[in-house]
Design a protein around this motif. Structure first.
Motif, PDB file in Angstrom:
ATOM      1  N   SER A 109       0.437   5.916 -27.649  1.00  0.00           N
ATOM      2  CA  SER A 109       1.440   6.517 -26.762  1.00  0.00           C
ATOM      3  C   SER A 109       2.276   5.418 -26.125  1.00  0.00           C
ATOM      4  N   ARG A 110       3.575   5.647 -26.038  1.00  0.00           N
ATOM      5  CA  ARG A 110       4.500   4.693 -25.431  1.00  0.00           C
ATOM      6  C   ARG A 110       5.176   5.380 -24.253  1.00  0.00           C
ATOM      7  N   LEU A 111       5.126   4.736 -23.121  1.00  0.00           N
ATOM      8  CA  LEU A 111       5.735   5.306 -21.926  1.00  0.00           C
ATOM      9  C   LEU A 111       7.135   4.741 -21.718  1.00  0.00           C
ATOM     10  N   SER A 112       8.016   5.563 -21.180  1.00  0.00           N
ATOM     11  CA  SER A 112       9.404   5.148 -20.952  1.00  0.00           C
ATOM     12  C   SER A 112       9.615   4.569 -19.562  1.00  0.00           C
ATOM     13  N   TYR A 113       8.536   4.329 -18.844  1.00  0.00           N
ATOM     14  CA  TYR A 113       8.646   3.875 -17.456  1.00  0.00           C
ATOM     15  C   TYR A 113       7.530   2.870 -17.162  1.00  0.00           C
ATOM     16  N   PRO A 114       7.739   2.019 -16.162  1.00  0.00           N
ATOM     17  CA  PRO A 114       6.682   1.063 -15.776  1.00  0.00           C
ATOM     18  C   PRO A 114       5.507   1.795 -15.129  1.00  0.00           C
ATOM     19  N   LEU A 115       4.315   1.445 -15.536  1.00  0.00           N
ATOM     20  CA  LEU A 115       3.094   2.032 -14.994  1.00  0.00           C
ATOM     21  C   LEU A 115       2.305   0.931 -14.282  1.00  0.00           C
ATOM     22  N   HIS A 116       2.015   1.149 -12.999  1.00  0.00           N
ATOM     23  CA  HIS A 116       1.305   0.154 -12.201  1.00  0.00           C
ATOM     24  C   HIS A 116      -0.041   0.726 -11.755  1.00  0.00           C
ATOM     25  N   PHE A 117      -0.980  -0.174 -11.522  1.00  0.00           N
ATOM     26  CA  PHE A 117      -2.313   0.227 -11.085  1.00  0.00           C
ATOM     27  C   PHE A 117      -2.699  -0.537  -9.823  1.00  0.00           C
ATOM     28  N   VAL A 118      -3.339   0.175  -8.914  1.00  0.00           N
ATOM     29  CA  VAL A 118      -3.970  -0.454  -7.758  1.00  0.00           C
ATOM     30  C   VAL A 118      -5.419   0.002  -7.759  1.00  0.00           C
ATOM     31  N   GLU A 119      -6.303  -0.867  -8.261  1.00  0.00           N
ATOM     32  CA  GLU A 119      -7.723  -0.546  -8.255  1.00  0.00           C
ATOM     33  C   GLU A 119      -8.293  -0.975  -6.904  1.00  0.00           C
ATOM     34  N   ILE A 120      -8.877  -0.040  -6.209  1.00  0.00           N
ATOM     35  CA  ILE A 120      -9.308  -0.258  -4.828  1.00  0.00           C
ATOM     36  C   ILE A 120     -10.559  -1.141  -4.816  1.00  0.00           C
ATOM     37  N   GLN A 121     -10.432  -2.287  -4.193  1.00  0.00           N
ATOM     38  CA  GLN A 121     -11.537  -3.234  -4.106  1.00  0.00           C
ATOM     39  C   GLN A 121     -12.274  -3.124  -2.770  1.00  0.00           C
ATOM     40  N   GLN A 122     -11.568  -2.678  -1.751  1.00  0.00           N
ATOM     41  CA  GLN A 122     -12.193  -2.532  -0.443  1.00  0.00           C
ATOM     42  C   GLN A 122     -11.510  -1.414   0.334  1.00  0.00           C
ATOM     43  N   GLU A 123     -12.227  -0.881   1.302  1.00  0.00           N
ATOM     44  CA  GLU A 123     -11.714   0.220   2.098  1.00  0.00           C
ATOM     45  C   GLU A 123     -10.609  -0.258   3.035  1.00  0.00           C
ATOM     46  N   GLY A 124      -9.784   0.675   3.445  1.00  0.00           N
ATOM     47  CA  GLY A 124      -8.729   0.361   4.403  1.00  0.00           C
ATOM     48  C   GLY A 124      -7.371   0.767   3.886  1.00  0.00           C
ATOM     49  N   LYS A 125      -6.343   0.070   4.368  1.00  0.00           N
ATOM     50  CA  LYS A 125      -4.965   0.396   4.002  1.00  0.00           C
ATOM     51  C   LYS A 125      -4.705   0.005   2.549  1.00  0.00           C
ATOM     52  N   ILE A 126      -4.195   0.953   1.768  1.00  0.00           N
ATOM     53  CA  ILE A 126      -3.897   0.653   0.368  1.00  0.00           C
ATOM     54  C   ILE A 126      -2.411   0.782   0.055  1.00  0.00           C
ATOM     55  N   PHE A 127      -1.648   1.350   0.975  1.00  0.00           N
ATOM     56  CA  PHE A 127      -0.205   1.478   0.768  1.00  0.00           C
ATOM     57  C   PHE A 127       0.486   1.640   2.113  1.00  0.00           C
ATOM     58  N   GLU A 128       1.667   1.030   2.230  1.00  0.00           N
ATOM     59  CA  GLU A 128       2.475   1.234   3.417  1.00  0.00           C
ATOM     60  C   GLU A 128       3.923   0.922   3.103  1.00  0.00           C
ATOM     61  N   ASP A 129       4.818   1.789   3.569  1.00  0.00           N
ATOM     62  CA  ASP A 129       6.241   1.496   3.540  1.00  0.00           C
ATOM     63  C   ASP A 129       6.847   2.005   4.840  1.00  0.00           C
ATOM     64  N   GLN A 130       8.150   2.203   4.883  1.00  0.00           N
ATOM     65  CA  GLN A 130       8.788   2.601   6.137  1.00  0.00           C
ATOM     66  C   GLN A 130       8.433   4.024   6.551  1.00  0.00           C
ATOM     67  N   GLY A 131       7.977   4.835   5.606  1.00  0.00           N
ATOM     68  CA  GLY A 131       7.723   6.235   5.927  1.00  0.00           C
ATOM     69  C   GLY A 131       6.273   6.641   6.025  1.00  0.00           C
ATOM     70  N   PHE A 132       5.389   5.991   5.260  1.00  0.00           N
ATOM     71  CA  PHE A 132       4.005   6.442   5.170  1.00  0.00           C
ATOM     72  C   PHE A 132       3.036   5.269   5.074  1.00  0.00           C
ATOM     73  N   THR A 133       1.813   5.525   5.525  1.00  0.00           N
ATOM     74  CA  THR A 133       0.689   4.618   5.303  1.00  0.00           C
ATOM     75  C   THR A 133      -0.452   5.445   4.716  1.00  0.00           C
ATOM     76  N   VAL A 134      -1.138   4.883   3.729  1.00  0.00           N
ATOM     77  CA  VAL A 134      -2.270   5.559   3.098  1.00  0.00           C
ATOM     78  C   VAL A 134      -3.512   4.684   3.231  1.00  0.00           C
ATOM     79  N   TYR A 135      -4.603   5.317   3.666  1.00  0.00           N
ATOM     80  CA  TYR A 135      -5.880   4.633   3.811  1.00  0.00           C
ATOM     81  C   TYR A 135      -6.899   5.255   2.849  1.00  0.00           C
ATOM     82  N   ALA A 136      -7.839   4.451   2.421  1.00  0.00           N
ATOM     83  CA  ALA A 136      -8.927   4.924   1.565  1.00  0.00           C
ATOM     84  C   ALA A 136     -10.264   4.531   2.180  1.00  0.00           C
TER      85      ALA A 136
END
Length: 309
Positions: A109-136
């Motif tokens: 399978s070939r994707l037409s878009y960039p695919l990124h991965f964030v494998e969670i290594q530790q608990e806490g904040k995993i994403f943040e921008d001007q609008g949202f923060t995500v914790y795991a």
């Protein structure tokens, strides 16, 4: 902001419920969809909704059991065919990258878009921008499993136009400068501080979406003061021992978490096929004395998450 339940069953699909997937619809907030778990046939469920796969911006995987990930390769491939060319990021436990890339490689399978991965290594904040923060945070399941806490940042207060008119401030570019919090000198010599003409900020909303788990204190942290809590309810309120043996929760345990955490609404999902038809709704009815705002969700249910009043 809305929650749309694409699959609400546990383990394997049934005639009433597909396996797990939840969409957090953020179309007004960021013109995007975030998915939480992608069970088998999630892309089929999407066909019965207004969701466009190209709008899916992020995918959060709670754990690597098949009923939570087997729909990923098909969905990712179809996103290419349906005009998706924007990047997509997948968050999840270590191993999710290997699973996805192996499936895509073996199927050529070939994707037409960039695919990124964030494998969670530790608990806490995993994403943040001007609008949202995500914790795991880790949950208590048979394999590594996470729950997610999505926090919307506060919205700036509205410009108090009536107050400006009362002060005889001429409309125009000055209003924009004041709304930006700037200090402005008027032609008549008055100096105004924009902060004096801006209302109170609108508190952002909080959504907690948990994977499979026994009762655990991390669920309390994730759900603290949430506007909505999505919690599994694989077992009925009197089946605590069974739930413990199989690393799952009862409806009573979910209701107790919701009550202690001070959430607004509790959505019970991951319903066992043993609870068919009206029996499934009993999972909510039997615990409303603990937490009244409890609801068993069905496939394709959509719920608004309103701002706090």
């Amino acid at each position: 902001m809305q929650l749309e339940f694409l699959g609400t069953g546990a383990g394997s699909p049934s005639k009433q419920r597909n396996v797990t997937s939840v969409a957090l619809r953020l179309l007004e907030e960021r013109n995007a969809i975030w998915l939480f778990d992608v069970g088998e046939a999630t892309q089929h469920q999407i066909l019965y909704t207004t969701i466009r796969p190209r709008k899916i911006e992020k995918i959060f995987i709670t754990h690597l059991h098949g009923d939570h990930i087997f729909g990923l390769p098909g969905l990712l491939s179809s996103r290419s065919f349906q005009g998706g060319n924007e990047p997509l990021t997948i968050y999840g436990p270590v191993g999710i990258k290997k699973f996805v890339l192996t499936a895509l490689q073996v199927s050529e399978s070939r994707l037409s878009y960039p695919l990124h991965f964030v494998e969670i290594q530790q608990e806490g904040k995993i994403f943040e921008d001007q609008g949202f923060t995500v914790y795991a945070k880790k949950l208590d399941h048979k394999i590594t499993c996470y729950g997610y806490r999505v926090v919307e940042h506060d919205h700036p207060g509205e410009l108090l136009a009536d107050k400006l008119r009362a002060a005889k401030v001429p409309s125009g570019p000055i209003y924009g400068q004041l709304k930006a919090g700037k200090t402005v000198e008027l032609p008549d010599g008055r100096v105004l501080d924009g902060h004096d003409f801006i209302g109170q900020p609108q508190p952002g909303r909080v959504v907690a979406i948990l994977g499979d788990t026994r009762a655990t204190k991390n669920a309390l942290w994730l759900a603290k003061d949430a506007d909505a809590l999505v919690h599994e309810s694989t077992f009925g309120k009197d089946e605590a021992q069974l739930a413990h043996n199989y690393y799952h929760s009862t409806s009573k345990q979910a209701a107790e978490i919701a009550k202690k955490a001070g959430v607004k609404r509790l959505f019970l999902t991951h319903i066992s096929a043993r609870y068919a038809g009206k029996a499934a709704y009993q999972l909510a009815y039997q615990v409303r004395n603990i937490f009244p705002e409890t609801r068993v969700v069905n496939d394709l249910d959509v719920f608004d998450i309103p701002f706090k009043k």
